[in-house]
Structures are given as C-alpha cells and as structure tokens.
Motif scaffolding. Sequence first.
Motif, PDB file in Angstrom:
ATOM      1  N   TYR A   1       0.826  -1.213   0.000  1.00 19.22           N
ATOM      2  CA  TYR A   1       0.000   0.000   0.000  1.00 19.22           C
ATOM      3  C   TYR A   1       0.857   1.258   0.000  1.00 19.22           C
ATOM      4  N   THR A   2       2.007   1.207   0.659  1.00 19.85           N
ATOM      5  CA  THR A   2       2.899   2.363   0.658  1.00 19.85           C
ATOM      6  C   THR A   2       3.308   2.741  -0.758  1.00 19.85           C
TER       7      THR A   2
ATOM      8  N   ASN B   1      -1.342   5.689   5.600  1.00 21.43           N
ATOM      9  CA  ASN B   1      -1.686   7.056   5.987  1.00 21.43           C
ATOM     10  C   ASN B   1      -0.472   7.978   5.967  1.00 21.43           C
ATOM     11  N   VAL B   2       0.689   7.438   6.296  1.00 24.86           N
ATOM     12  CA  VAL B   2       1.911   8.245   6.299  1.00 24.86           C
ATOM     13  C   VAL B   2       2.196   8.822   4.918  1.00 24.86           C
ATOM     14  N   VAL B   3       1.844   8.106   3.866  1.00 25.32           N
ATOM     15  CA  VAL B   3       2.247   8.495   2.514  1.00 25.32           C
ATOM     16  C   VAL B   3       1.134   9.156   1.718  1.00 25.32           C
ATOM     17  N   VAL B   4      -0.039   9.324   2.310  1.00 30.67           N
ATOM     18  CA  VAL B   4      -1.180   9.863   1.566  1.00 30.67           C
ATOM     19  C   VAL B   4      -0.884  11.252   1.006  1.00 30.67           C
ATOM     20  N   SER B   5      -0.227  12.087   1.787  1.00 31.23           N
ATOM     21  CA  SER B   5       0.011  13.474   1.364  1.00 31.23           C
ATOM     22  C   SER B   5       1.198  13.633   0.442  1.00 31.23           C
ATOM     23  N   GLY B   6       1.905  12.557   0.140  1.00 29.83           N
ATOM     24  CA  GLY B   6       3.056  12.658  -0.741  1.00 29.83           C
ATOM     25  C   GLY B   6       4.237  13.317  -0.049  1.00 29.83           C
ATOM     26  N   ALA B   7       5.136  13.867  -0.849  1.00 23.77           N
ATOM     27  CA  ALA B   7       6.333  14.543  -0.333  1.00 23.77           C
ATOM     28  C   ALA B   7       6.299  16.003  -0.760  1.00 23.77           C
ATOM     29  N   TYR B   8       6.374  16.884   0.196  1.00 23.88           N
ATOM     30  CA  TYR B   8       6.266  18.321  -0.058  1.00 23.88           C
ATOM     31  C   TYR B   8       7.381  18.816  -0.972  1.00 23.88           C
TER      32      TYR B   8
ATOM     33  N   GLN C   1       6.201   3.585  10.496  1.00 21.57           N
ATOM     34  CA  GLN C   1       6.061   4.947   9.983  1.00 21.57           C
ATOM     35  C   GLN C   1       7.324   5.404   9.258  1.00 21.57           C
ATOM     36  N   VAL C   2       8.471   5.152   9.849  1.00 21.15           N
ATOM     37  CA  VAL C   2       9.729   5.594   9.246  1.00 21.15           C
ATOM     38  C   VAL C   2       9.980   4.855   7.931  1.00 21.15           C
ATOM     39  N   LEU C   3       9.746   3.542   7.911  1.00 24.13           N
ATOM     40  CA  LEU C   3       9.945   2.775   6.676  1.00 24.13           C
ATOM     41  C   LEU C   3       9.015   3.265   5.579  1.00 24.13           C
ATOM     42  N   ALA C   4       7.753   3.509   5.910  1.00 23.10           N
ATOM     43  CA  ALA C   4       6.798   3.981   4.900  1.00 23.10           C
ATOM     44  C   ALA C   4       7.228   5.325   4.329  1.00 23.10           C
TER      45      ALA C   4
ATOM     46  N   PHE D   1      10.235   6.551   4.185  1.00 28.91           N
ATOM     47  CA  PHE D   1      11.456   6.355   3.398  1.00 28.91           C
ATOM     48  C   PHE D   1      11.128   5.832   2.003  1.00 28.91           C
ATOM     49  N   LEU D   2      10.305   4.784   1.931  1.00 32.97           N
ATOM     50  CA  LEU D   2       9.936   4.215   0.636  1.00 32.97           C
ATOM     51  C   LEU D   2       9.137   5.209  -0.204  1.00 32.97           C
ATOM     52  N   SER D   3       8.238   5.923   0.430  1.00 31.28           N
ATOM     53  CA  SER D   3       7.412   6.883  -0.294  1.00 31.28           C
ATOM     54  C   SER D   3       8.254   7.977  -0.931  1.00 31.28           C
ATOM     55  N   SER D   4       9.285   8.438  -0.234  1.00 38.54           N
ATOM     56  CA  SER D   4      10.142   9.495  -0.779  1.00 38.54           C
ATOM     57  C   SER D   4      10.787   9.053  -2.083  1.00 38.54           C
ATOM     58  N   ILE D   5      11.191   7.811  -2.152  1.00 33.93           N
ATOM     59  CA  ILE D   5      11.809   7.289  -3.377  1.00 33.93           C
ATOM     60  C   ILE D   5      10.768   7.149  -4.488  1.00 33.93           C
ATOM     61  N   VAL D   6       9.600   6.615  -4.140  1.00 31.47           N
ATOM     62  CA  VAL D   6       8.561   6.363  -5.150  1.00 31.47           C
ATOM     63  C   VAL D   6       8.073   7.659  -5.780  1.00 31.47           C
ATOM     64  N   VAL D   7       7.746   8.665  -4.967  1.00 33.22           N
ATOM     65  CA  VAL D   7       7.188   9.908  -5.530  1.00 33.22           C
ATOM     66  C   VAL D   7       8.211  10.622  -6.405  1.00 33.22           C
ATOM     67  N   THR D   8       9.473  10.523  -6.048  1.00 31.49           N
ATOM     68  CA  THR D   8      10.506  11.147  -6.868  1.00 31.49           C
ATOM     69  C   THR D   8      10.579  10.492  -8.242  1.00 31.49           C
ATOM     70  N   LEU D   9      10.544   9.167  -8.283  1.00 26.96           N
ATOM     71  CA  LEU D   9      10.610   8.455  -9.558  1.00 26.96           C
ATOM     72  C   LEU D   9       9.357   8.672 -10.398  1.00 26.96           C
TER      73      LEU D   9
END
Length: 818
Positions: A138-139, A210-217, A611-614, A616-624
């Motif tokens: 889901y992340t 929920n941690v990744v819903v808002s994306g990365a600012y 929370q921290v793992l989610a 971390f992974l989200s930061s990589i995914v949204v960038t790509l």
Amino acid sequence: METQPYSSATNIVALQNLRARGVPDVPEDVDFLMEHLNDPNFDYYAALPSPTSSTTEVHELEPKKIAMSEYSGGASDFDVESRVESTRYSTASRTATCSMFEYDDESPYPEVRAAVASIDDPTMHVNTFRMWFLGIFYTVLISALNQFFSMRYPSIIITAIIAQLTALPLGKGMERILPTTRFNTMGYTWSFNPGPFNIKEHVLITVMANVVVSGAYATDIVATQKVFYNQTLSTSYQLCLVLSTQLIGFSLGGLLRRFLVWPSSMIWPGALVTSALFNTLHKSYGKPESRHISREKFFCIALGCSFVWYWVPGYLWTGLSVFNWVCWIAPNNVVVNALFGTSTGLGMGILTFDWSMIAYIGSPLVTPWWSEANTAVALVICFWIITPIIYFTNTWFTAYLPISSYSTFDNTGLQYDAAQVVTNGSFNVAQYEAYSPVFMTATMAVAYGVAFAAFSSVVVHTFLWYRRDIVRRLKSSLRDERDVHSRLMQAYPEVPQWWYVILGLVMLLLLFITVEVFPTDLPIWAVCVALALAALLAIPVGMLQAITNQQIALNVMFEMIGAYLLPGKPIAVMIFKASAYMGTNQAVGFAGDLKLGHYMKVPPRLMFTAQVLAAFLSSIVVTLVQDWMFANIVDICTPTQPQFFSCPSTATFGSASLLWGSIGPHRLFSPGAMYSPLLWFFAVGAFLPVPFYYLARRFPLSYWRYINIPVFFAGIGAMPPATGINFASWAIVGFTFQWFMRRYHFRWWMRYNYILSAGLDAGVMLSLIIIFFLLQLPKGGINLNWWGNTAWQNTADIMGTPLYVMPPGNTFGPSTWS
C-alpha cells in the motif's frame, strides 16, 4: 460567577448549576454535557443519572469480559479485542457525592468510549510477514497514484480509508493461503502465518498507508525548479532533498507525545473515525447481517455507483464537473464570469456533480460540521464579499487581472516570467527594474492576508486555551496519565528518546549535505533556524488539529521569514520553507498516527518502525513517479494541458517562490509597499480569538464555543487554486451528512457515513485511472467534442478575461519600481 476547580474527574451537575469553566471549552474538548450538544437523544433538562447507573450510549462498544487464554492456533473471535476482563467504571474511584466520579476503566470522553475498546490483548501477533508485505504494497501503490493525481486539477486523493477497507480481505486471504510452518532463526521463532489476521496488524498496514497519503512536499520544489527556473536536476539531489525534508519531522514527533498522544483530552477526531471503523470491520467480518445491509456490501455499492457516475462529469459531460451554468448563459460577460466562474472566477455557482470537485479540499463526510461551518462563513466573508470589493474597486490594480488565479502577473497582464528576473538561481535587480513589478490577483492577495491572520490567531488561541496544559505536561510522562488507554499502553516498551535523536541527526546531516554539495544557496545556519521554528510551532498546531481535525498551514509564514533572512535566493527560500513546514507537519502527522496506535494498543516501537519505513519508501517512489511524468506527459504543468495535468500546487508553489524568494517581501509587504495593508491581518488574527474566548467561557452552552478563529482562517487556505464551488459544495454535503444525517438519522450515520466517504473516493479514483490510461493518454487520446464538453471552455472564465483589458503595448501600475 465562580469557577469550578479542574480535576481529572468529570463533573456531572444539574444544568441550572453550570458555572464558567477553567479548562478548555472547545467543541471536541468539553465536559460531559457539552460533548452531547449535537446528540438529539440526550435531554439536557432531564435529571442526570447517578454514577452508579449505566451511562453507556446504545452505540458504544460493549466490552468483552473474557478470561485470558493462550492462542490455540485456530480461528478465533478474540483477534478483535483484548481478553482482559474489564468493567465499565471502577467502583473504587467513585466518590461519596453523586455529582462526581472518576473514569478509571473508560475514557472521560463519550466520543472515545463510542469508538475505542477499553481492553487489550498484549499476546496478539503484530510483527508478521503479512503485515509488512501489505504495508509496503500500500505504501508504494498509494504514493505512486497520489503523486500522479496531485498534478491534475481536479484531482482525487486516495486516502488511507481505502487501504483500511481493502487490507482486511487481503489479510484474511493471506491467513488462509500462507503456510503455518514455524522457523527458528538465530533463536527467534517465526512463521509466515502465525495465526488469524488481527486488528493490530490491520492498524499498522493502515498507518503505513496514511503516512504516505500526502506525498512529499519537496517534490514541488523540484517541479518548480524545472518549470519556473528551467533547471536540470540530478536524481541524487532530488532523492536527498525529498528524504531529508520528509523524515526530519518524525524526530520532532517524539517530543510531542506528552502533549498530543498521552493526554486523553487530545482526542484526534480523525483517529476516532479510524478506530471505530477498525472495530466495526473486525467485529462483523464474515458474519451475515439480517437486519440491515452489511458495511462491506454498502462499500461495494457506493464504490460501484461512484465509479459508474464519474464517467459522466469526468468524460462524457465535463461541464457537469465545473457546472458554471451562469457563465454558459453569458459567456462573454466578464462580471458574471468573475463571480460564477470556476477557473478564474469565485465559483458562486455553488453546485457541482463531480465528487472529485466536492472532495478537492478533503472529504466533507469526515470533518465535523461545526468546523465546516467556520470554513463556510470564512469563504463568504473573505472571498465572496471582501474579494469582489477589492476587485471591482481596482485595488492594487487587480481589475487588470483575472479575479482568481494562483499565478502572478506582470504590468501587461501576462503571467510573470520568472526567468527574466532570475539569473543562475539568484534575483537580478537590474533585470527586475527593466521588466515589471509583480502583481497578484484579488484572491491571492486575500489568501496571503488570511495566512497572516491564521498564524497570529494560532498563537493567541493556543495561549488562551492551553497555556496551563502545556506547562503542566512539560514534566509529565505516560505513567502520569490516568485514563484506561494510557494505563494499558504501559504493557509495551515505549520508544526510547534516543531513537528519535538518532533519526533526527541522520536526516539533519543528509539535509546539510544536500544544501552544501548542491547549488541551493541555503546556508546551514538557516536550516537550523527553520527547524527551530518547526519545533516551536509543532505543539500549538498539533493541539488544534487534535481537537478540530483541521490542519493549520504555516507555509506562508515560514516563507516570509525565510525571504527576509535570505533575500533574492528563491531556491534557498523554498528549501527553508520546506524544512520548517515539513518539520511541523510531519511531527504532527506522526503524533496523530501514534494516537491511533495508542487507541488500538499497538506496540509503540513497531509503530515507529512502520512509519519511518513507509516515509522512506514513499520518498523514493514519488521522486521516480514525478520524473516519469515530466518525461512522458506532453505539456505537463501548462494551463492548456489536454488531460488537465496543469500542476496547480506547483504553480502556486512557483508563484510563491517568485514573490518571496526572488522579489522579496520588502518590495511587496513592508511599510510603503503596494501590499503592505495586508499586514493588518496579523492584528486581526491576534485580536479575534480574545472576545470569542471570553464569550465561550461566559456562555458555555451557547454557540460561541463553536467559533474557532484559527479554523476560520486556515480552513480557506486552499483558495486559490481551489475555488468557491469546491468549498460551497463541500459545505453543503457536509451539512447534509455531518449535521442533518447525524442529528436525525444517527444510527445510519454511525454505521455508514465513513464507509460512504471511502466508497466515493475509491470509485472516483478507479474511474480516473481507467479514463486516463485507456482513453486520454494513448496516441493523443479519444476526446468527445460536443457542446457538453466545449461550451464551458468557451467563456471569459476559462480565458481569464480581466475586467479592464490592457491595450497592446500599454502597461498598468506604477511607473517606477525597485
């Protein structure tokens, strides 16, 4: 009038004997009587029950009195709640007087009692393979889809509720198919399938989503550098920037536990909604319901209807989405289009038939009605009264521009070209003097004033209501909390403070490396200032969100401070803002998820790791994903992009960077500058909380206590790019479900309201994906050219026609500027 002393007990008194209170008297943090003002089944003038009689509402969760037993390995009904025996209230805590009693075995807040179980089973398996597998799934999925849709207007946000609803059948399916073989690895026994899929595994999966819903600012920083400043950016720079700004706030979250997580008064309405849904799903899963339609079936029906219907406003008749029908009647009337338009107008048409437009600022089925009412009143006053006055009197030359836009303009009425005043990432004064001063639309000017007022009102409101609580909790710990949930959480080892310190230091080092190695023009001392601001404001912002379910955005204030500290450096100011804003935002979001874990009795160390793992992974995914979109979507981030990928948040971000980072606040807002009158909003925001505070204390059962000035100002912070139609339709739907249905059909509301919200969101999301990838993206797309899809685009609203059209070669505004 005398003030009753405050204690952890709840004072139950006759209505006629009410006195002014010495504790916060706000809609979600009030005593027993005040918490039920909107409950039609509660009679305030009847004699209140004594503490020895049952005070349990019909919709409360019934505690199960089950003896502890070892896990048998088979299917069990005990995977929902604890097997620890519990009573409703502790008889030992009852006092001799019938007007006071202690809630030792229950929360003192009825909303919490209705949504959260007061028992726990510490033997539940939580750290399981299926939890991590589904959580990571889901992340990645939600991060990718939300980043994709965030660059489109209108867009839809895939919320954690969708993951919450779909993870249960997936988890139960994995329970059935995974092998139960036990392995012994270095003395640790584990299994792919240790037993029934339980509620705590489900909670952790949802928290990761929920941690990744808002994306990365910080992705907006990257997009702004590409679109506005034509910079070529390396992948390493993007990843370092996104990771450091996204994760550094989590270290601050550890400091907020004693203020926002452990106190029972910080109830977090959003966490209560999620808790209630968890308990509902696990109590009824797989069990037939004969008296009414099951929640699972209702969700499927809502999803199907939403999916089918969205094809109408989303593809077949797009005019129903914006539904600026008045503009269709008078397409060339500038005044009509300015007032009723939904692209560059104020959106006074009110109605839309597109759920993605209604839920653009968040689902109206989740936010409490009193909070929505504050926002609706603010919309009318600030954007439907003040803004037209500014525009039609040509204040600040706004009549030469569209009335509403998230773009900035030059003195010819065209969009401001940042490249003409920025050289190698720094502001060029000579080129600025040769080009043009910057002009804002009427709605953007008001939006900045509203942001100033929101900042000062947060500070004053927090001081008035919570100053004593903050001081008292500086020295408190989890063991000092007296409610049942804090006591039950003592069964689990708390996250050591050094975990947060290590995370903070690592991310701080990465941020230092980013700003030093790459050409950002941001000095390290400025990063330290940004993080200090984030730490100072995290507590008041978090308290307001914990009580009102409204987030107070301070990005404008952080940007103003950064611009004064770093004049003429737009990239540096953007990173300064991101560091401060995400420091506060992520810390508060982290605390909100910790509160959910607190309610659901999830081990804190597992919660921290998930929370921290989610993140971390989200930061990589949204960038790509963003990199892929820039490489594959034609004309992305332009107003005329065929599939509406106009990047509204990036455009707003870029305009702000131009105003604050390039031109600078001293040329816009300092005394004597064009927009200096907007500074009076600071005083307005600081003054308004005071009279309503004293009115609420003087008349505690009146409507005065529902007026929340920070929510009033911050609630309309999304306009622009949002328009009045987003807020008005949101408020109408909110009134229908959060007031009318809740008041007159309470059982239906409790059972289906949040399920309906999740179903509508999921249906629109699925429909959007299919329409885009099957019909709009391949080979230029398949478009339906007929009146329903073209009439609304041939209006002065869509073309952004101003009230006063500037003849070619002429300019407006001051003759000199510097």
